[in-house]
Design an enzyme around this catalytic site. Structure first.
Site, PDB file in Angstrom:
ATOM      1  NE  ARG A   1      -7.690  -2.267   6.246  1.00 41.82           N
ATOM      2  CZ  ARG A   1      -7.339  -1.517   5.199  1.00 41.82           C
ATOM      3  NH1 ARG A   1      -6.361  -0.646   5.306  1.00 41.82           N
ATOM      4  NH2 ARG A   1      -7.955  -1.630   4.052  1.00 41.82           N
TER       5      ARG A   1
ATOM      6  CE  LYS B   1      -5.519   5.001  -1.458  1.00 38.10           C
ATOM      7  NZ  LYS B   1      -4.278   4.189  -1.432  1.00 38.10           N
TER       8      LYS B   1
ATOM      9  CG  ASP C   1      -2.824   1.390   9.212  1.00 40.19           C
ATOM     10  OD1 ASP C   1      -1.817   1.368   9.929  1.00 40.19           O
ATOM     11  OD2 ASP C   1      -2.966   2.196   8.273  1.00 40.19           O
ATOM     12  CG  ASN C   2      -0.839   0.272   5.440  1.00 47.26           C
ATOM     13  OD1 ASN C   2      -1.987   0.665   5.291  1.00 47.26           O
ATOM     14  ND2 ASN C   2       0.175   1.098   5.557  1.00 47.26           N
TER      15      ASN C   2
ATOM     16  NE  ARG D   1      -6.094   8.111   0.698  1.00 50.33           N
ATOM     17  CZ  ARG D   1      -4.933   8.474   0.193  1.00 50.33           C
ATOM     18  NH1 ARG D   1      -4.859   9.558  -0.548  1.00 50.33           N
ATOM     19  NH2 ARG D   1      -3.851   7.776   0.430  1.00 50.33           N
TER      20      ARG D   1
ATOM     21  CG  ASP E   1      -8.065  16.125   0.856  1.00 48.88           C
ATOM     22  OD1 ASP E   1      -7.900  14.891   0.891  1.00 48.88           O
ATOM     23  OD2 ASP E   1      -7.330  16.887   0.202  1.00 48.88           O
ATOM     24  N   GLY E   2     -10.135  13.422   2.275  1.00 46.45           N
ATOM     25  CA  GLY E   2     -10.835  12.300   1.665  1.00 46.45           C
ATOM     26  C   GLY E   2     -10.521  12.101   0.192  1.00 46.45           C
TER      27      GLY E   2
ATOM     28  NE  ARG F   1      -8.696   0.619  -2.216  1.00 45.58           N
ATOM     29  CZ  ARG F   1      -7.817   0.893  -1.269  1.00 45.58           C
ATOM     30  NH1 ARG F   1      -6.518   0.921  -1.547  1.00 45.58           N
ATOM     31  NH2 ARG F   1      -8.201   1.141  -0.024  1.00 45.58           N
TER      32      ARG F   1
END
Length: 668
Positions: free
Chosen positions: A275, A204, A378-379, A183, A216-217, A268
């Site tokens: 990552r 985002k 992934d974070n 998203r 749903d993005g 952002r």
């Protein structure tokens, strides 16, 4: 306490993880023989990561801001939509979820937002990007941050087309497959003409992408408010973090999570959104050529080039060694340093720098009580930035086992475990880079590049990779402990280094806070107001102890007021001795000033954010967003220009008992 949380955790972690890695490598040796082992603080400006603090910079209009698309110009795109034109001509619904291979991104435009409302901006973000104040009031700015404007002209097919990144990840320790920007859509890279820092601007909640999976993005207003505030708060606390420029309400977007909620978009930015999970997906798919391409891109475009990376350490890593904390650099890219079996080539140096950056960031988290809540690979940023904010929180009472994530039943991502979990993630990165760091001086041999690891060379390569990863673990631990100790020394108001402080002062303080359920950040801010003359006798120290209690008095199992005052008084006596050593009898005024610079009066606690969400979403308030942002951007102030002094003090005061240690879900 600290030794339990840090040293013992690290020691056990290094042994268990490395044993696991060795075992897995050995079990998969036949595959490695056939193919490859790959199956296995420049960004600090004025103490603020990812930004600057020069209020003299006037800034530019949005149209005049230098822009680029180095990421999409350098790395392979989704083969289904190779060019911006391919993506633009496709129906928007064709850009939805599917598997994407052989690529690191997909060209995809944001979905349009009807009747968007700009709820708030960060003045600090405007300044650091290089945008002039007042630009946020223009229609172009509002359209851009709502996803209704892109910088690509379909008539000429020129400009910069938006994109979403492809990556995978380990979530709660298990491989989750392809994830990606489900998203989040990047619009362009901006370049601040004064600082020359390049940022990737991203939305985002901008709609579906090929990486949305079954989602749903969209992003809900609730989580968007939280990310908008905390991104800027962390940066203001000098904690390496991604940033937030603007918050936009999508009033006609109704998003289903646990309930139907209003949608929102956060604009952002970061110097990089890459990552560890970006490498994870390539390793899982055996895409060894793209691993090399990506690693080269990271060194040359995310960092400041190969020569910016650290030289091999001349001695074993130590948290007190100058060579560990300030390694030499400027090593030519082609040079291999060290002796067998741990020679370091340029890819090993890159791995070390990523580990070092993350060690510094985790040290800040632990020192300021920030708990991410969901530290999947992934974070975890390749630049060492706090990234992707879901169920995060700052500690209220000091509780090492606290996790803000109500789905984390095993406490995997608790405050206590953050240093070890980031290292777990870095071991996964080491596995992805295994072929490159294990190849040593042969890393550029055509045989290796074209055909991979031979059966004969595999044992040597595996041994070298294992040796380097294990050594990087020790370096990670040393950098973490050094930075954590430095930060805690400042928080306690000390200027000199005393090896005994770690156990006798810092650890005892944390033990005391935990046993008496004292508020972590309030403790340090209030300590700064205490003078040595207030602590001359035991009776004075016992009287002063009440300063640290909650409004309702003493809490904690088995505690009473007399016991609590005695415990705090004993610790204050030791602290007084150290303060006198560093500052003397007449140094209180200067020490108090220095402690205020290190100990925030305001941090965006969960209860404050929860109230903010309720007032904006259900009460229709808007001004309170700017008020909280003003406090978040200036956390060390005594007061702010919000126009509501009573609210300022309430947000900085004792946390209501029923709102301490709040938890929330990953759904956002």
């Amino acid at each position: 306490m600290i030794n339990d949380i840090l040293y013992k955790t690290f020691k056990a972690l290094l042994l268990s993880l490395f044993s696991y890695m060795l075992l897995r490598t050995l079990l998969h040796r036949p595959l490695i023989y056939k193919a490859r082992l790959a199956q296995m603080t420049a960004h600090v400006v004025n103490g603020a990561v990812n930004g600057s603090n020069n209020s003299d910079a006037a800034g530019l209009a949005l149209d005049d801001l230098p822009k680029s698309n180095v990421f999409t110009s350098s790395l392979p795109s989704d083969p289904e939509f190779k060019t911006p034109s391919d993506s633009y001509k496709a129906p928007r619904e064709d850009l939805g979820p599917r598997m994407v291979k052989g690529a690191l991104f997909t060209f995809v435009r944001p979905e349009e937002t009807s009747d968007p409302e700009l709820l708030g901006i960060s003045p600090a973000a405007l300044r650091d990007i290089g945008i002039r104040s007042g630009e946020e009031n223009t229609s172009d700015f509002k359209s851009l941050v709502a996803g209704n404007k892109i910088l690509w002209d379909p008539s000429t097919e020129k400009g910069i087309y938006p994109w979403a990144q492809c990556y995978g990840g380990y979530q709660f320790g298990s491989w989750a497959g392809q994830l990606g920007d489900g998203r989040a859509i990047s619009l362009f890279e901006s370049i601040n003409p004064r600082t020359k820092i390049r940022y990737e601007i991203q939305l985002k909640g901008a709609g579906k992408t090929p990486y949305s999976r079954f989602a749903d993005g969209k992003a809900v207003l609730r989580s968007s408010i939280r990310e908008f505030i905390v991104s800027e708060a962390l940066n203001a606390l000098r904690i390496p973090s991604t940033r937030a420029l603007a918050l936009t309400l999508a009033p006609n977007s109704r998003v289903r999570r646990e309930r139907i909620e209003p949608g929102a978009i956060v604009a952002r930015f970061a110097q990089s959104w890459l990552r560890i999970g970006t490498f994870d997906i390539l390793r899982a798919r055996g895409d060894r050529r793209l691993i090399r391409t990506l690693a080269t891109y990271v060194a040359e475009n995310v960092y400041q080039g190969w020569t910016s990376l650290p030289s091999i350490l001349p001695e074993p890593a130590s948290s007190t060694s100058s060579s560990t904390l300030h390694p030499s650099r400027n090593v030519p890219p082609e040079k291999t340093e060290g002796e067998s079996p741990g020679e370091e080539n340029r890819f090993a140096r890159l791995y070390r720098e990523i580990a070092r950056r993350n060690a510094v960031t985790v040290a800040y988290w632990q020192a300021y009580g920030f708990t991410n809540g969901v530290l999947n690979t992934d974070n975890t940023s390749l630049l060492g930035l706090s990234l992707d904010f879901g169920p995060f929180a700052f500690l209220d009472n000091f509780d090492p086992s606290y996790t803000p994530n109500h789905d984390d039943h095993a406490l995997r991502y608790s405050y206590r475990n953050q240093p070890s979990i980031i290292w777990w993630n870095l071991v996964r990165l080491g596995e992805s880079l295994g072929e490159l760091i294990g190849a040593g001086a042969t890393v550029d041999d055509e045989q290796l590049i074209d055909k991979g690891v031979t059966k004969e060379f595999a044992p040597e390569l595996v041994k070298r990779a294992e040796t380097i990863i294990e050594r990087v673990g020790e370096e990670y631990k040393a950098v973490f402990l050094a930075e954590y100790t430095r930060l805690m020394r400042k928080r306690f108001g000390l200027t000199s280094e005393d090896p005994k402080d770690f156990d006798e002062l810092f650890s005892d303080a944390l033990d005391m806070m935990e046993a008496l359920e004292l508020d972590f950040n309030h403790f340090f801010r209030r300590l700064g107001d205490v003078t040595v003359s207030d602590l001359g006798t035991d009776d004075q120290r016992k009287k002063m102890a009440g300063k640290f209690f909650h409004a309702e008095g003493v809490t904690g199992l088995g505690n009473n007021e007399d016991k609590a005052r005695t415990k705090i008084a004993s610790w204050l006596g030791k602290w007084r001795t150290r303060v006198l050593e560093d500052w003397g009898e007449d140094g209180d005024e200067k020490r108090e000033m220095e402690m205020k610079k290190a100990n925030p009066k305001f941090v965006p606690r969960s209860w404050v954010l929860d109230e903010l969400i309720q007032r904006v979403e259900h009460g229709g308030e808007r001004k309170v967003i700017d008020q909280v942002m003003e406090m978040a951007l200036n956390p060390f102030n005594d007061e702010w220009n919000t126009g509501d002094r009573q609210q300022e003090e309430r947000f900085c005061g004792d946390v209501p008992r029923q709102n301490r240690q709040m938890m929330c879900s990953c759904s956002s």
